[in-house]
Design an enzyme around this catalytic site. Structure first.
Site, PDB file in Angstrom:
ATOM      1  N   GLN A 111     -33.984  57.062 -36.399  1.00  0.00           N
ATOM      2  CA  GLN A 111     -33.601  55.759 -35.860  1.00  0.00           C
ATOM      3  C   GLN A 111     -32.759  54.989 -36.879  1.00  0.00           C
ATOM      4  O   GLN A 111     -33.185  53.999 -37.472  1.00  0.00           O
ATOM      5  CB  GLN A 111     -34.858  54.969 -35.451  1.00  0.00           C
ATOM      6  CG  GLN A 111     -34.606  53.617 -34.808  1.00  0.00           C
ATOM      7  CD  GLN A 111     -33.983  53.705 -33.429  1.00  0.00           C
ATOM      8  OE1 GLN A 111     -33.541  54.766 -33.003  1.00  0.00           O
ATOM      9  NE2 GLN A 111     -33.948  52.597 -32.717  1.00  0.00           N
ATOM     10  N   HIS A 141     -36.601  58.069 -33.417  1.00  0.00           N
ATOM     11  CA  HIS A 141     -35.673  59.010 -32.777  1.00  0.00           C
ATOM     12  C   HIS A 141     -34.582  58.135 -32.183  1.00  0.00           C
ATOM     13  O   HIS A 141     -34.892  57.209 -31.423  1.00  0.00           O
ATOM     14  CB  HIS A 141     -36.401  59.818 -31.699  1.00  0.00           C
ATOM     15  CG  HIS A 141     -35.623  60.993 -31.184  1.00  0.00           C
ATOM     16  ND1 HIS A 141     -36.093  61.790 -30.153  1.00  0.00           N
ATOM     17  CD2 HIS A 141     -34.427  61.517 -31.539  1.00  0.00           C
ATOM     18  CE1 HIS A 141     -35.221  62.752 -29.912  1.00  0.00           C
ATOM     19  NE2 HIS A 141     -34.195  62.599 -30.732  1.00  0.00           N
ATOM     20  N   LEU A 142     -33.332  58.390 -32.519  1.00  0.00           N
ATOM     21  CA  LEU A 142     -32.269  57.432 -32.256  1.00  0.00           C
ATOM     22  C   LEU A 142     -32.213  57.014 -30.789  1.00  0.00           C
ATOM     23  O   LEU A 142     -32.062  57.851 -29.897  1.00  0.00           O
ATOM     24  CB  LEU A 142     -30.918  58.007 -32.692  1.00  0.00           C
ATOM     25  CG  LEU A 142     -29.721  57.062 -32.538  1.00  0.00           C
ATOM     26  CD1 LEU A 142     -29.947  55.748 -33.260  1.00  0.00           C
ATOM     27  CD2 LEU A 142     -28.444  57.738 -33.041  1.00  0.00           C
ATOM     28  N   HIS A 143     -32.327  55.713 -30.568  1.00  0.00           N
ATOM     29  CA  HIS A 143     -32.270  55.160 -29.220  1.00  0.00           C
ATOM     30  C   HIS A 143     -31.881  53.698 -29.282  1.00  0.00           C
ATOM     31  O   HIS A 143     -32.119  53.008 -30.272  1.00  0.00           O
ATOM     32  CB  HIS A 143     -33.621  55.300 -28.501  1.00  0.00           C
ATOM     33  CG  HIS A 143     -34.735  54.499 -29.120  1.00  0.00           C
ATOM     34  ND1 HIS A 143     -35.340  54.844 -30.316  1.00  0.00           N
ATOM     35  CD2 HIS A 143     -35.364  53.357 -28.710  1.00  0.00           C
ATOM     36  CE1 HIS A 143     -36.285  53.962 -30.610  1.00  0.00           C
ATOM     37  NE2 HIS A 143     -36.314  53.041 -29.657  1.00  0.00           N
ATOM     38  N   LEU A 144     -31.264  53.242 -28.211  1.00  0.00           N
ATOM     39  CA  LEU A 144     -30.993  51.829 -28.003  1.00  0.00           C
ATOM     40  C   LEU A 144     -31.645  51.421 -26.689  1.00  0.00           C
ATOM     41  O   LEU A 144     -32.095  52.272 -25.915  1.00  0.00           O
ATOM     42  CB  LEU A 144     -29.489  51.542 -27.971  1.00  0.00           C
ATOM     43  CG  LEU A 144     -28.741  51.804 -29.289  1.00  0.00           C
ATOM     44  CD1 LEU A 144     -28.124  53.195 -29.280  1.00  0.00           C
ATOM     45  CD2 LEU A 144     -27.647  50.759 -29.532  1.00  0.00           C
TER      46      LEU A 144
END
Length: 355
Positions: free
Chosen positions: A156, A193-196
């Protein structure tokens, strides 16, 4: 809409081009705008998943009130989210690596995926495609996750290609309250964990039009709302790429200084405010804050991008009923930088982005 890539989660593709951007979205106070194609597909898919029981709780109308006071904080009672959401992952540092043993978005059920956003044509090279998935513990109707390819297992940490895709999603909506945002590690992120996030908020926020103090050609300091933020502005699609790069460069600088960050993008006025010339575009706000790893004893609510923007999702009825603006501001501002440090940081960012 077309199919996805072989071997990966295979939701329908939402293909869009520059002609799908809603450049002059309706403002507040007029008749409700006609939903765009993006709005129709997203909200229909979201409502379908709600009817199918794929969320952790059934979200109905939420009690909402504006706290008396000059900042006009919006409080919402969302007891189900507090009680039933997945516990946030423990975070130890701003640079924790991705942990395959912890919950991550490769574990989403296929039915939780709504579609994959993919642009065709200009302006410029297309951004990274984004999976759009339901947030199973929603804050509002239409609350979704915007995911760069989950199989890449990125931690993230904000990345310009993902941010640019999210900003394009904001321009695909005709709703003035569709916002996209990011919570960094130590800044309220619950999954590394990469998220928007994308969500519809049915109220205007002061930070949409308040004038900002200029710090440099591409940077301002906005003091509207409960927390000062660094302000970037994209008047149209052509500026989304440089703005995304500038925001991520600034966020990386914050991380190097041991600071966490939150980001919110919203339709709004140019940095000088309404009446100063120029049309509305996308305001992108970057908050710098002290990192917090784990819950803080005695804190009435966690502070992430919504709280910094002035929306307070509250976990129980007594708190919702009794909290005052002064109490809420105290809870939010304990995470912020003292004024001398904020000023120093603003100068550093202005020099960094002026290079």
């Amino acid at each position: 809409m077309a199919g996805g890539e072989p071997g990966e989660p295979n939701p329908e593709e939402f293909l869009y081009g520059e002609e799908d951007f809603v450049l002059q979205a309706a403002g507040w106070g007029g008749p409700d705008p006609a939903p765009s194609r993006f709005d129709r597909v997203l909200l229909a898919g979201w409502s379908d998943r709600m009817e199918r029981g794929l969320f952790r709780y059934r979200l109905g109308p939420l009690p909402t009130r504006v706290l008396p006071g000059p900042v006009r904080l919006v409080a919402q009672l969302n007891e189900q989210r507090s009680a039933q959401r997945r516990p946030p992952q423990p975070v130890r540092s701003l640079r924790d690596p991705f942990d395959p043993g912890a919950f991550n978005f490769t574990r989403l059920r296929p039915a939780e995926l709504l579609f994959r956003l993919r642009r065709t044509g200009g302006p410029g090279p297309p951004p990274e495609p984004l999976l759009v998935a339901i947030n199973a513990s929603p804050l509002e109707r239409g609350h979704v996750l915007l995911l760069p390819e989950p199989a890449r297992r990125l931690p993230q940490a904000l990345a310009a290609p993902a941010l640019r895709g999210a900003l394009e999603a904001a321009l695909l909506s005709a709703h003035p309250g569709f916002r996209v945002g990011f919570n960094g590690l130590g800044g309220g992120a619950s999954v590394n964990h990469l998220h928007l996030h994308g969500l519809y908020l049915d109220r205007p926020l002061p930070l949409e039009e308040a004038p900002a103090e200029p710090l440099g050609p591409r940077l301002g300091l906005l003091r509207a709302g409960p927390a000062p933020a660094f302000l970037f502005f994209a008047p149209g699609p052509a500026e989304l790429e440089p703005v995304s790069r500038a925001v991520c460069r600034a966020a990386e600088h914050l991380g190097g200084a041991g600071l966490a960050c939150n980001v919110l993008a919203t339709r709004g006025e140019p940095p000088a405010g309404p009446g100063a010339g120029g049309g509305r575009g996308l305001r992108v706000l970057l908050w710098a804050r002290r990192p917090l790893f784990g819950p803080k004893a005695g804190e009435p609510f966690a502070v992430a991008l919504c709280e910094l923007a002035g929306l307070l999702p509250l976990p129980n009825e007594p708190l919702y009923r009794d909290i005052t603006e002064a109490q809420a501001l105290s809870a939010i501002r304990q995470h912020l930088l003292p004024e001398p440090e904020l000023r120093l940081l603003g100068g550093e960012l202005a020099r960094l982005l002026g290079d």
